[in-house]
Scaffold this active site. Structure first.
Site, mmCIF file in Angstrom:
data_model
loop_
_atom_site.group_PDB
_atom_site.id
_atom_site.type_symbol
_atom_site.label_atom_id
_atom_site.label_comp_id
_atom_site.label_asym_id
_atom_site.label_seq_id
_atom_site.Cartn_x
_atom_site.Cartn_y
_atom_site.Cartn_z
ATOM 1 N N VAL A 1 7.684 -20.380 -23.198
ATOM 2 C CA VAL A 1 9.068 -20.410 -22.701
ATOM 3 C C VAL A 1 9.190 -21.628 -21.795
ATOM 4 O O VAL A 1 8.387 -21.778 -20.866
ATOM 5 C CB VAL A 1 9.398 -19.148 -21.865
ATOM 6 C CG1 VAL A 1 10.897 -19.081 -21.576
ATOM 7 C CG2 VAL A 1 8.907 -17.874 -22.532
ATOM 8 N N TYR B 1 -5.573 -16.707 -15.542
ATOM 9 C CA TYR B 1 -4.231 -16.249 -15.938
ATOM 10 C C TYR B 1 -4.335 -15.185 -17.029
ATOM 11 O O TYR B 1 -3.657 -14.147 -16.965
ATOM 12 C CB TYR B 1 -3.398 -17.452 -16.415
ATOM 13 C CG TYR B 1 -1.996 -17.078 -16.809
ATOM 14 C CD1 TYR B 1 -1.085 -16.596 -15.868
ATOM 15 C CD2 TYR B 1 -1.569 -17.198 -18.138
ATOM 16 C CE1 TYR B 1 0.210 -16.248 -16.238
ATOM 17 C CE2 TYR B 1 -0.271 -16.856 -18.511
ATOM 18 C CZ TYR B 1 0.612 -16.372 -17.558
ATOM 19 O OH TYR B 1 1.894 -16.029 -17.922
ATOM 20 N N LYS C 1 -2.996 -11.299 -16.947
ATOM 21 C CA LYS C 1 -2.019 -10.722 -17.882
ATOM 22 C C LYS C 1 -2.642 -9.606 -18.734
ATOM 23 O O LYS C 1 -1.935 -8.685 -19.159
ATOM 24 C CB LYS C 1 -1.405 -11.826 -18.744
ATOM 25 C CG LYS C 1 -0.457 -12.746 -17.942
ATOM 26 C CD LYS C 1 0.745 -11.995 -17.354
ATOM 27 C CE LYS C 1 1.730 -12.916 -16.649
ATOM 28 N NZ LYS C 1 2.900 -12.212 -16.106
ATOM 29 N N ASP D 1 7.599 -12.270 -0.686
ATOM 30 C CA ASP D 1 6.423 -12.678 -1.441
ATOM 31 C C ASP D 1 5.742 -11.400 -1.923
ATOM 32 O O ASP D 1 5.249 -10.613 -1.091
ATOM 33 C CB ASP D 1 5.507 -13.486 -0.503
ATOM 34 C CG ASP D 1 4.252 -13.984 -1.200
ATOM 35 O OD1 ASP D 1 3.872 -13.419 -2.246
ATOM 36 O OD2 ASP D 1 3.650 -14.937 -0.684
ATOM 37 N N ILE E 1 14.792 -7.252 -9.503
ATOM 38 C CA ILE E 1 14.044 -8.260 -10.269
ATOM 39 C C ILE E 1 13.168 -9.059 -9.305
ATOM 40 O O ILE E 1 13.674 -9.634 -8.329
ATOM 41 C CB ILE E 1 14.999 -9.225 -11.009
ATOM 42 C CG1 ILE E 1 15.952 -8.443 -11.920
ATOM 43 C CG2 ILE E 1 14.210 -10.261 -11.815
ATOM 44 C CD1 ILE E 1 17.028 -9.318 -12.586
ATOM 45 N N ASN F 1 8.674 -9.466 -12.769
ATOM 46 C CA ASN F 1 8.664 -10.764 -13.446
ATOM 47 C C ASN F 1 7.886 -11.841 -12.685
ATOM 48 O O ASN F 1 7.392 -12.793 -13.289
ATOM 49 C CB ASN F 1 10.124 -11.200 -13.643
ATOM 50 C CG ASN F 1 10.255 -12.648 -14.035
ATOM 51 O OD1 ASN F 1 9.949 -13.032 -15.160
ATOM 52 N ND2 ASN F 1 10.686 -13.486 -13.089
HETATM 53 N N1 NAP Z 1 7.126 -19.623 -19.274
HETATM 54 C C1 NAP Z 1 6.246 -19.134 -20.110
HETATM 55 O O1 NAP Z 1 5.796 -19.810 -21.060
HETATM 56 C C2 NAP Z 1 5.772 -17.719 -19.960
HETATM 57 C C3 NAP Z 1 5.103 -17.130 -21.035
HETATM 58 C C4 NAP Z 1 4.638 -15.832 -20.911
HETATM 59 C C5 NAP Z 1 4.852 -15.129 -19.731
HETATM 60 N N2 NAP Z 1 5.506 -15.730 -18.693
HETATM 61 C C6 NAP Z 1 5.684 -14.949 -17.458
HETATM 62 O O2 NAP Z 1 7.054 -14.877 -17.156
HETATM 63 C C7 NAP Z 1 7.219 -14.665 -15.746
HETATM 64 C C8 NAP Z 1 8.290 -15.624 -15.220
HETATM 65 O O3 NAP Z 1 7.846 -16.958 -15.402
HETATM 66 P P1 NAP Z 1 8.838 -18.170 -15.688
HETATM 67 O O4 NAP Z 1 8.440 -18.745 -17.001
HETATM 68 O O5 NAP Z 1 10.235 -17.771 -15.482
HETATM 69 O O6 NAP Z 1 8.325 -19.193 -14.568
HETATM 70 P P2 NAP Z 1 9.077 -19.876 -13.324
HETATM 71 O O7 NAP Z 1 10.293 -20.586 -13.788
HETATM 72 O O8 NAP Z 1 8.008 -20.661 -12.636
HETATM 73 O O9 NAP Z 1 9.519 -18.633 -12.430
HETATM 74 C C9 NAP Z 1 8.574 -17.858 -11.722
HETATM 75 C C10 NAP Z 1 9.303 -17.028 -10.682
HETATM 76 O O10 NAP Z 1 8.347 -16.221 -9.976
HETATM 77 C C11 NAP Z 1 8.590 -16.347 -8.579
HETATM 78 N N3 NAP Z 1 7.354 -16.082 -7.853
HETATM 79 C C12 NAP Z 1 6.150 -16.671 -8.009
HETATM 80 N N4 NAP Z 1 5.259 -16.160 -7.144
HETATM 81 C C13 NAP Z 1 5.924 -15.227 -6.417
HETATM 82 C C14 NAP Z 1 5.558 -14.353 -5.366
HETATM 83 N N5 NAP Z 1 4.311 -14.334 -4.868
HETATM 84 N N6 NAP Z 1 6.491 -13.521 -4.855
HETATM 85 C C15 NAP Z 1 7.746 -13.520 -5.329
HETATM 86 N N7 NAP Z 1 8.163 -14.315 -6.329
HETATM 87 C C16 NAP Z 1 7.252 -15.159 -6.858
HETATM 88 C C17 NAP Z 1 9.139 -17.754 -8.404
HETATM 89 O O11 NAP Z 1 9.984 -17.847 -7.270
HETATM 90 P P3 NAP Z 1 9.572 -18.399 -5.826
HETATM 91 O O12 NAP Z 1 8.710 -19.610 -6.043
HETATM 92 O O13 NAP Z 1 10.900 -18.679 -5.204
HETATM 93 O O14 NAP Z 1 8.860 -17.264 -5.174
HETATM 94 C C18 NAP Z 1 10.018 -17.874 -9.651
HETATM 95 O O15 NAP Z 1 11.291 -17.292 -9.408
HETATM 96 C C19 NAP Z 1 5.824 -14.839 -15.127
HETATM 97 O O16 NAP Z 1 5.266 -13.571 -14.892
HETATM 98 C C20 NAP Z 1 5.057 -15.556 -16.223
HETATM 99 O O17 NAP Z 1 3.668 -15.300 -16.147
HETATM 100 C C21 NAP Z 1 5.980 -17.001 -18.777
#
Ligand code: NAP
Length: 270
Positions: free
Chosen positions: A202, A169, A173, A76, A16, A103
């Site tokens: 979310v 963004y 996507k 990263d 993951i 993810n």
């Molecule tokens: N929340 C929403 O409303 C929503 C809706 C649609 C889609 N999504 C998608 O769902 C996914 C997860 O988002 P989330 O809502 O769970 O947000 P989140 O709580 O901000 O989690 C994002 C995760 O991605 C990691 N990350 C970011 N950049 C990274 C990189 N360059 N390398 C490795 N890890 C990285 C972060 O960890 P570190 O900072 O520790 O690296 C964190 O674990 C994303 O792809 C987002 O676009 C979210």
């Protein structure tokens, strides 16, 4: 988690990205409960360590026999050298990945085209698109050689319908959606599965990151409606992975009940 048979996930190796929080961490916990082994990738080591503790407890409490091997790798996904060196940090017995959950991703700001910082444009594409592709390329060679594997890409409602203030963004996507669709078509003559989960709102750290740490601005996003939780999306990811091998969930579009599009929602009360 008792709503479906997850026994197919016992002993599977699941990688993951973005596993240090939000949807990635919640997904890790459900896979651990189902008896999978986990390779957890993210940039923040302290947060990853907390997730390893959480998955260890979840696996113990589940009393499922099998699985329970967990490794955290600081990585990263936007750094090609780090991606290329991934296997050096993963024990040999966990290198045969069964399920890849792409993810890691984020959005920065709401600026309109013309006012967006180059660094923001580049970092969103570097992680959401190029990072996802690099990890998939790395694993796909093994998947094809072994003729097995499942790629689960986390897309977004933003990959289906653009909105003002989200140009970069949304472009990233939409790219994930196109990549997912091409990959599925390329692999039609194999047992390898390709899935895209497309969440609406979310409540995670996602909006806090978007508003650069401004928690008040982030919580306003969810004012008056009940957003999805990270666990809601984790359930969909784990469910898709647990389908019988001949079933491929190609796309799954998941919304809060009071959201219909990126901008059309009902805020009559939680
Ligand atoms: N929340 C929403 O409303 C929503 C809706 C649609 C889609 N999504 C998608 O769902 C996914 C997860 O988002 P989330 O809502 O769970 O947000 P989140 O709580 O901000 O989690 C994002 C995760 O991605 C990691 N990350 C970011 N950049 C990274 C990189 N360059 N390398 C490795 N890890 C990285 C972060 O960890 P570190 O900072 O520790 O690296 C964190 O674990 C994303 O792809 C987002 O676009 C979210």
């Amino acid at each position: 988690m008792a709503v479906f048979n997850s026994s197919r996930l016992v002993g599977k190796n699941v990688l993951i990205t973005g596993a240090s929080g939000g949807i990635g961490a919640a997904t890790a916990i459900l896979f651990a409960k189902a008896g999978s082994n986990l390779i957890l990738l993210a940039r923040r080591t302290d947060a990853l360590k907390a997730v390893v503790d959480a998955v260890t407890s979840a696996h113990q409490e589940s009393q499922v026999q099998g699985g329970g091997k967990f490794v955290a790798v600081q990585l990263d996904v936007s750094d090609k050298a780090q991606v290329a060196a991934l296997w050096d940090k993963v024990p040999k017995e966990l290198r045969n990945i069964d399920v890849l959950v792409n993810n890691a991703g984020f959005v920065l700001g709401m600026e309109r085209v013309g006012d967006i910082a180059d660094a923001d444009i580049e970092s969103m594409f570097a992680t959401n698109v190029l990072g996802l592709i690099s990890i998939t390329q790395l694993l796909m060679r093994d998947f094809k050689a072994r003729r097995s594997g499942h790629v689960i890409n986390i897309g977004s409602i933003a990959g289906r319908e653009p909105y003002a203030g989200g140009s970069i963004y949304c472009a990233t996507k939409h790219a994930v959606n196109a990549f997912n669709g091409s990959l599925m078509r390329e692999l039609v003559d194999t047992p390898i599965r390709v899935t895209e989960i497309q969440p609406g709102m979310v409540e995670t750290e996602f909006s806090v990151v978007r508003f650069r740490g401004d928690k008040a601005a982030a919580s306003k996003v969810y004012d008056g409606l009940q957003p999805l939780t990270a666990e809601d999306i984790a359930e969909e990811i784990v469910w898709a992975a647990a389908r019988p091998p001949h079933v491929n969930i190609a796309e799954l579009f998941v919304l809060p009940v009071n959201q219909a599009t990126p901008t059309l929602n009902y805020r009559g009360g939680k």
